[in-house]
Design an enzyme around this catalytic site. Structure first.
Site, mmCIF file in Angstrom:
data_model
loop_
_atom_site.group_PDB
_atom_site.id
_atom_site.type_symbol
_atom_site.label_atom_id
_atom_site.label_comp_id
_atom_site.label_asym_id
_atom_site.label_seq_id
_atom_site.Cartn_x
_atom_site.Cartn_y
_atom_site.Cartn_z
ATOM 1 N N PHE A 130 3.882 17.533 0.329
ATOM 2 C CA PHE A 130 3.893 17.570 -1.130
ATOM 3 C C PHE A 130 4.534 18.887 -1.568
ATOM 4 C CE2 PHE A 130 1.993 18.114 -5.370
ATOM 5 C CZ PHE A 130 2.407 16.911 -5.933
ATOM 6 N N ASP A 202 -4.504 19.729 3.671
ATOM 7 C CA ASP A 202 -4.568 19.250 2.292
ATOM 8 C C ASP A 202 -5.082 17.810 2.348
ATOM 9 O OD1 ASP A 202 -4.099 18.188 -0.231
ATOM 10 O OD2 ASP A 202 -2.222 19.271 -0.531
ATOM 11 N N TYR A 227 -9.298 14.219 -8.543
ATOM 12 C CA TYR A 227 -8.859 13.300 -9.601
ATOM 13 C C TYR A 227 -8.139 12.063 -9.079
ATOM 14 C CZ TYR A 227 -4.633 16.233 -9.126
ATOM 15 O OH TYR A 227 -3.560 16.956 -8.646
ATOM 16 N N LYS A 228 -7.990 11.933 -7.770
ATOM 17 C CA LYS A 228 -7.388 10.721 -7.214
ATOM 18 C C LYS A 228 -8.507 9.753 -6.826
ATOM 19 C CE LYS A 228 -3.473 13.402 -5.363
ATOM 20 N NZ LYS A 228 -2.612 13.307 -6.526
ATOM 21 N N ARG A 376 5.185 3.290 -5.017
ATOM 22 C CA ARG A 376 3.880 3.519 -4.389
ATOM 23 C C ARG A 376 2.821 2.634 -5.036
ATOM 24 N NH1 ARG A 376 1.954 9.586 -4.180
ATOM 25 N NH2 ARG A 376 1.630 9.094 -6.382
#
Length: 415
Positions: A130, A202, A227-228, A376
């Site tokens: 990322f 991560d 938050y995912k 995705r």
């Protein structure tokens, strides 16, 4: 071929199906983007109102003590700990993933630098990591005064060879944000340790999606967002994991007052708190932290083993249906088929990936797009259903069969 009635039958037998009622999902929407932003728990609205209207408006500053605000970062950390295979007192919820990554990476480099015999100056990570992770590593290396550098590798197969006697830290995202590829944490951590390197993981695309065992797998530090898959809300505070074996030596440049041993002594010099508290920095955002707990409450109703079993079933079905029902439409699977190497998302490329995704979103199937050409689809077992999978693929088939998308579609600011 699987039919819609088969999917409905599977939903009827799904032990996690009742958990869908705990989320405020809008009608007419198939939400397949929980890998980017989780859905809102039904309880979140009432909890936000309680924090604002009661704890803040009525309790005012007293709520730091009376409503438990001051201890919330550690309390939430203890609730996340079992989801990632950590122990109590090893996780704290605070700041953003980027800020926590900076702390963890700086701490790892400090540990290595404190070993006088060791002149390691290389941070190893993937080019496909990322971007924030790469940027933080590059920025920190540039600020260090003694010739630190970042070594980018182009594939997972190259990692072992890239981790050598010059490596100080290996920085990896456990599940790749584009492809959903899942690293073997235990194997890589063991290899890094054998070379004298530390690992920083991560877990943004792993926590709440796949079972994790950071302690058993021998990781050194980890960070992740809430938050995912943890459904903590947009921009919700992240978490950082520091195992007990590293806590006494954990030090990082953001030595703010919340990480002080006695913050209200107001001493002019910094003395780090004992344990995981030293990973804190400044005053915490209470409304956002309270929302995180609403998402964690739903996880308390199930197990990560059950979540993983449904995740693999959903993603297997999606891959099967796309490849059988949308054959001939230049879709290419970039997510591993192997269960051990797959997270909880499925990514396909298409020459007009952005336009196709935009058309899907317009029809109520919400996924997202990442360069280059990747569509995705994230599956959150707490609320994604097997019927959702069938219906999403049916709409995708219609769009592709009719070429019902605009190759010149204007890009939104967030894709």
């Amino acid at each position: 071929m699987t039919a819609r009635k088969d999917c409905i039958a599977r939903d009827a037998q799904d032990p996690l199906a009742p958990l869908r009622a705990h989320f405020a999902l809008p009608g007419g929407v198939i939400y397949l983007d929980g890998n980017s932003l989780g859905a809102a728990p039904v309880a979140a609205m009432a909890r936000a109102r309680q924090v604002i209207a009661e704890e803040w408006a009525q309790g005012l500053i007293r709520s730091w003590n009376t409503a438990g605000w001051f201890g919330m970062p550690k309390r939430l950390g203890d609730r996340i700990a079992p989801l990632i295979g950590a122990a109590e007192g090893e996780v704290v919820v605070t700041d953003s993933t980027s800020v926590n990554l900076f702390k963890a990476l700086a701490a790892a480099l400090h540990v290595q630098a404190s070993r006088a015999h060791d002149a390691r100056r290389v941070i190893v990570t993937e080019r496909s990591n990322f971007p924030t992770d790469v940027y933080i590593a590059q920025g920190l290396a540039a600020w260090m005064a003694r010739g630190y550098s970042v070594r980018l590798v182009d594939s997972a197969a190259e990692l072992s060879g890239a981790i050598d006697g010059d490596t100080a830290v290996v920085l990896l995202t456990h599940v790749n944000y584009r492809t959903g590829y899942q690293h073997d944490m235990a194997r890589i951590s063991a290899h890094a340790r054998a070379q004298g390197a530390l690992t920083v993981w991560d877990l943004a695309h792993s926590a709440g999606a796949v079972p994790l065992a950071v302690n058993a797998d021998g990781a050194d530090f980890a960070v992740g967002c809430t938050y995912k898959y943890l459904n903590g809300g947009p921009g919700a505070p992240a978490f950082i994991w520091v195992p007990r074996r590293h806590q006494a030596g954990f030090t990082q440049p953001l030595s703010g007052w919340w990480g002080h041993a006695a913050p209200f002594a107001m001493a002019p010099g910094f003395a780090p708190a004992d344990g995981i508290g030293r990973a804190l920095c400044g005053t915490q955002p209470m409304v956002s932290l309270a929302m995180v707990e609403c998402g964690l409450d739903v996880f308390a109703l199930t197990t990560m083993a059950a979540v993983r079993a449904k995740s693999l079933a959903l993603t297997d079905l999606f891959i099967e249906l796309v490849e059988t029902r949308c054959a001939g439409h230049r879709l290419e699977l970039v997510t591993p088929r192997e269960h051990a190497r797959r997270g909880s998302q499925v990514s396909f490329t298409h020459p007009h990936g952005y336009a196709v995704m935009a058309a899907l979103i317009a029809r109520g199937v919400v996924g997202d797009y990442r360069e280059p050409s990747i569509m995705r689809f994230g599956f959150t077992p707490l609320y994604s259903s097997f019927a959702d999978v069938w219906d999403a693929v049916e709409i995708l088939k219609q769009i592709l069969d009719r070429r019902d998308y605009d190759p010149a579609a204007e890009r939104a600011a967030v894709t």
